[in-house]
Design a protein around this motif. Sequence first.
Motif, PDB file in Angstrom:
ATOM      1  N   GLU A   1       0.848  -1.196   0.000  1.00  0.00           N
ATOM      2  CA  GLU A   1       0.000   0.000   0.000  1.00  0.00           C
ATOM      3  C   GLU A   1       0.879   1.240   0.000  1.00  0.00           C
ATOM      4  N   ASN A   2       1.910   1.205   0.832  1.00  0.00           N
ATOM      5  CA  ASN A   2       2.742   2.386   1.041  1.00  0.00           C
ATOM      6  C   ASN A   2       4.020   2.322   0.223  1.00  0.00           C
ATOM      7  N   PHE A   3       3.927   2.801  -0.979  1.00  0.00           N
ATOM      8  CA  PHE A   3       5.126   2.890  -1.812  1.00  0.00           C
ATOM      9  C   PHE A   3       5.018   4.132  -2.676  1.00  0.00           C
ATOM     10  N   THR A   4       6.173   4.646  -3.076  1.00  0.00           N
ATOM     11  CA  THR A   4       6.193   5.877  -3.848  1.00  0.00           C
ATOM     12  C   THR A   4       7.024   5.710  -5.104  1.00  0.00           C
TER      13      THR A   4
ATOM     14  N   THR B   1      11.342   3.437  -7.518  1.00  0.00           N
ATOM     15  CA  THR B   1      10.211   3.107  -6.659  1.00  0.00           C
ATOM     16  C   THR B   1      10.721   2.708  -5.279  1.00  0.00           C
ATOM     17  N   PHE B   2      10.122   3.305  -4.247  1.00  0.00           N
ATOM     18  CA  PHE B   2      10.566   3.034  -2.882  1.00  0.00           C
ATOM     19  C   PHE B   2       9.410   2.551  -2.016  1.00  0.00           C
TER      20      PHE B   2
ATOM     21  N   PRO C   1      12.771   2.330   3.495  1.00  0.00           N
ATOM     22  CA  PRO C   1      13.599   3.110   2.549  1.00  0.00           C
ATOM     23  C   PRO C   1      14.993   2.496   2.382  1.00  0.00           C
ATOM     24  N   GLU C   2      15.454   1.769   3.404  1.00  0.00           N
ATOM     25  CA  GLU C   2      16.818   1.211   3.348  1.00  0.00           C
ATOM     26  C   GLU C   2      16.981   0.181   2.240  1.00  0.00           C
ATOM     27  N   ILE C   3      15.858  -0.362   1.754  1.00  0.00           N
ATOM     28  CA  ILE C   3      15.934  -1.349   0.670  1.00  0.00           C
ATOM     29  C   ILE C   3      16.370  -0.681  -0.633  1.00  0.00           C
ATOM     30  N   GLY C   4      16.149   0.627  -0.734  1.00  0.00           N
ATOM     31  CA  GLY C   4      16.490   1.331  -1.978  1.00  0.00           C
ATOM     32  C   GLY C   4      15.396   1.141  -3.008  1.00  0.00           C
ATOM     33  N   SER C   5      15.690   1.511  -4.232  1.00  0.00           N
ATOM     34  CA  SER C   5      14.674   1.428  -5.276  1.00  0.00           C
ATOM     35  C   SER C   5      14.379  -0.024  -5.623  1.00  0.00           C
ATOM     36  N   VAL C   6      13.092  -0.369  -5.674  1.00  0.00           N
ATOM     37  CA  VAL C   6      12.686  -1.742  -5.974  1.00  0.00           C
ATOM     38  C   VAL C   6      12.218  -1.912  -7.416  1.00  0.00           C
ATOM     39  N   CYS C   7      12.093  -0.798  -8.124  1.00  0.00           N
ATOM     40  CA  CYS C   7      11.679  -0.862  -9.526  1.00  0.00           C
ATOM     41  C   CYS C   7      12.109   0.425 -10.204  1.00  0.00           C
ATOM     42  N   SER C   8      12.998   0.322 -11.175  1.00  0.00           N
ATOM     43  CA  SER C   8      13.554   1.515 -11.805  1.00  0.00           C
ATOM     44  C   SER C   8      13.556   1.369 -13.313  1.00  0.00           C
TER      45      SER C   8
ATOM     46  N   GLY D   1      14.231  -6.073  -9.888  1.00  0.00           N
ATOM     47  CA  GLY D   1      15.259  -7.063  -9.555  1.00  0.00           C
ATOM     48  C   GLY D   1      14.685  -8.012  -8.509  1.00  0.00           C
ATOM     49  N   LEU D   2      14.031  -9.076  -8.998  1.00  0.00           N
ATOM     50  CA  LEU D   2      13.180  -9.875  -8.107  1.00  0.00           C
ATOM     51  C   LEU D   2      13.960 -10.633  -7.036  1.00  0.00           C
ATOM     52  N   THR D   3      15.102 -11.199  -7.400  1.00  0.00           N
ATOM     53  CA  THR D   3      15.860 -11.995  -6.426  1.00  0.00           C
ATOM     54  C   THR D   3      16.274 -11.121  -5.234  1.00  0.00           C
ATOM     55  N   ARG D   4      16.806  -9.942  -5.551  1.00  0.00           N
ATOM     56  CA  ARG D   4      17.227  -9.028  -4.498  1.00  0.00           C
ATOM     57  C   ARG D   4      16.018  -8.569  -3.677  1.00  0.00           C
ATOM     58  N   LEU D   5      14.923  -8.228  -4.370  1.00  0.00           N
ATOM     59  CA  LEU D   5      13.722  -7.774  -3.674  1.00  0.00           C
ATOM     60  C   LEU D   5      13.228  -8.844  -2.710  1.00  0.00           C
ATOM     61  N   PHE D   6      13.169 -10.086  -3.181  1.00  0.00           N
ATOM     62  CA  PHE D   6      12.699 -11.191  -2.344  1.00  0.00           C
ATOM     63  C   PHE D   6      13.582 -11.334  -1.114  1.00  0.00           C
ATOM     64  N   TYR D   7      14.893 -11.310  -1.348  1.00  0.00           N
ATOM     65  CA  TYR D   7      15.844 -11.454  -0.257  1.00  0.00           C
ATOM     66  C   TYR D   7      15.637 -10.338   0.778  1.00  0.00           C
ATOM     67  N   GLN D   8      15.442  -9.116   0.289  1.00  0.00           N
ATOM     68  CA  GLN D   8      15.331  -7.998   1.209  1.00  0.00           C
ATOM     69  C   GLN D   8      14.002  -7.968   1.940  1.00  0.00           C
TER      70      GLN D   8
END
Lengths: 438, 438
Positions: A159-162, A289-290, A295-302, A326-333
Amino acid sequence: MSKDIVKPSTLPGFLELLPKDQILFNEIKDIIRNTYEKHGFIPIDTPLIEKSEILLAKGGGETEKQIYRFTKGDTDMALRFDLTVPLARYVAQHFSELTFPFRRYHIGKVYRGEKSQRGRFREFYQCDVDIIGNGKLNVIYDAEILSIIYCTFKNLGFENFTIKINNRKILNGFFSSLGITNSVEVLRAIDKLEKIGEKGVIDELINLGLSRDAVTKILKFIQIRGNDEEKLQSLKSLNIESQIFQEGIKELITVTDYTKIFGVPEKNYTIDLTIARGLDYYTGTVYETFLDDYPEIGSVCSGGRYENLAEYYTTQKLPGVGVSIGLTRLFYQLKEAGLLENDTPSTFTKVLIIPMDESFNGYAIKIANTLRENNIISEVYFEDAKIGKKLNYANNLNIPYTIFIGDEEVKNQKASLKDMKSGFQALITVDDVIKTVK
Amino acid sequence: MSKDIVKPSTLPGFLELLPKDQILFNEIKDIIRNTYEKHGFIPIDTPLIEKSEILLAKGGGETEKQIYRFTKGDTDMALRFDLTVPLARYVAQHFSELTFPFRRYHIGKVYRGEKSQRGRFREFYQCDVDIIGNGKLNVIYDAEILSIIYCTFKNLGFENFTIKINNRKILNGFFSSLGITNSVEVLRAIDKLEKIGEKGVIDELINLGLSRDAVTKILKFIQIRGNDEEKLQSLKSLNIESQIFQEGIKELITVTDYTKIFGVPEKNYTIDLTIARGLDYYTGTVYETFLDDYPEIGSVCSGGRYENLAEYYTTQKLPGVGVSIGLTRLFYQLKEAGLLENDTPSTFTKVLIIPMDESFNGYAIKIANTLRENNIISEVYFEDAKIGKKLNYANNLNIPYTIFIGDEEVKNQKASLKDMKSGFQALITVDDVIKTVK
């Protein structure tokens, strides 16, 4: 004969999941795929190995160092390091057989021999979505891509993403009005604002040979604040005499206007003039996209808009716009952040059917077939074991229901269904099993 | 600046599909995946690159010559050449975290640097399904695997196919009763019956040092005819004094009995005593699957029972049974045979919405959003172009419906829906669009 045992292990930097996580990972991948498909994007699946001359046509930089390159026979080949170069090669190669605008998505693994560190992977999934035009491509598609980022993360349950957007023409025009010619380096420096802070950026800009005056103007520029309308107003009121700057503002206005029309809620996107995407590749709209709470995850879609996708492989001008997850990194994070903790099962099986002994196998199989015909995933436990071990199998895999088959069940042509969570058990008809489980 | 253009091309032996075929390919892949999942199989997804010591632990033969092996830094690595070795490594490595019997499926690309020729690929998809036991595994699972082959090809739309089964113990026991010690070579020779004919097999067997008498018995044995029951009867009446032979017959009886119980029609499977699967790997049941109308394609799904999956990586005894579909080759061959000729579209999009000019974009987007919410895949054509070009886009991609949006449509809050096949067009409400398209 005693054999040498090779210790079973994977290479460092290569993520491998246990069934429970794999099921969750696939679920996320499917949601992304379905969202892309629902918006009319077409799948492509290119070879993981390409000719080195293709992958290194652009050359230079980190790519060459990180690439997995090797020869077989006389052939110099390498593993793809992203899905954009293969897309460029694909579109150039099959140009006459494709219909434009070409809306393609591609979900696949890519390879980068990066320094191994926590959360960095040498093999990882990218989920790319791009729209490629033939000669030209309307800027409205930039807003559509933004709306697809929105739908994807919404469908993933966020819900909360920018989604932060900017336009490279604004920056480039602004720089040229300041007489800056090395805009790529300047953009790279600005891009580090979040990482190295204002002081760090100032130092880098001075080092690049900019005047104090120019640096002050740049900082003023990238610190324009307010809501999107106020930011656009501030930009306009700078009165920069640069055609490219004015074009950038116009495009940004179109993109934000259409983003609204596409139905993206205002809280989920914003203009951010500091987003530059440090690559010389992008030429217009850029996105990052954050997750607001992480926020520490960084951009999840660029991603962004580019003027010429396949310039190394064709003289055709092919502008495009697209983004990548970057799905693998996103999943891990997400996992590290504790966002994926739940009691997902380790199997798709909804019902484990347990014959009390071998003589009940036939009836058990009949029930399994009936349940499957009714779209209930089920399996029969055929191993000869004590009942405790059989139940352990269901418990370990988190299977929600078990069915016992013994004399009474066969005699009554019924099944003893057990809800593994509540422990509740009842002798019921197969029809009632179907109703209960569904 | 004039650039050097690299001619866009892929490596020989690497299949790449255009959108229309890719969509069909993915559809087939999804059917296989869904069938596997419906039977309670769990997905795994291992790295494409493994340590060379893992992949070459067994060593020898074609594998070593065909493997894509390379180094990066000090690391000796290679691309997987099948999904069985990674499964063995996975199960050995994660043994304590898995639940047995471990039912896993794996659909992924594998790599073999074979001599490039028509219909042979260096990168291809395998779709594997296996059940792994801890220490032991009931032979009933061999029948279940057969039933899964049946369901898979049935779900793919095939009616006329035959799953041929045999049991290696029968052959091995028979050979040992003849005093044959080099059974692997003998099996390899027998396996060539269809390829090189009876005379060829006789020559090979004589060359292997077998007596004329033994060769005659072998030929008599593999030419046992009749239905399954008659074949089993003939086998029994041979009165071979070998425990392993008798075990094989018993297993084959169990497998055929249970295959019936699993609901596989008798026309879709048969005992074939010539099926040996030339690898020393299999130890019990073996399977090969043929499309009755296209025998020239060869086996489209093969596999069998093995005693010890992961002997190179663990001392745990892990018997298993499984089969594999070589999807890339199958797809290629079905296409060659003309079996995939149909008018599948080149996109998932069901409705293309065409605003007559830019002022209608907002209304067009609103309709697209509504259709998507109703699970109708739709897209808006935003490019500024003549109406003919816009319609061409729909025609080229084989999109079934278009919607025109102009003054009248907005005024009436309706949409002009056109059936692209019949040419029929009507001004209707969006609700009626949804009903019509669905």
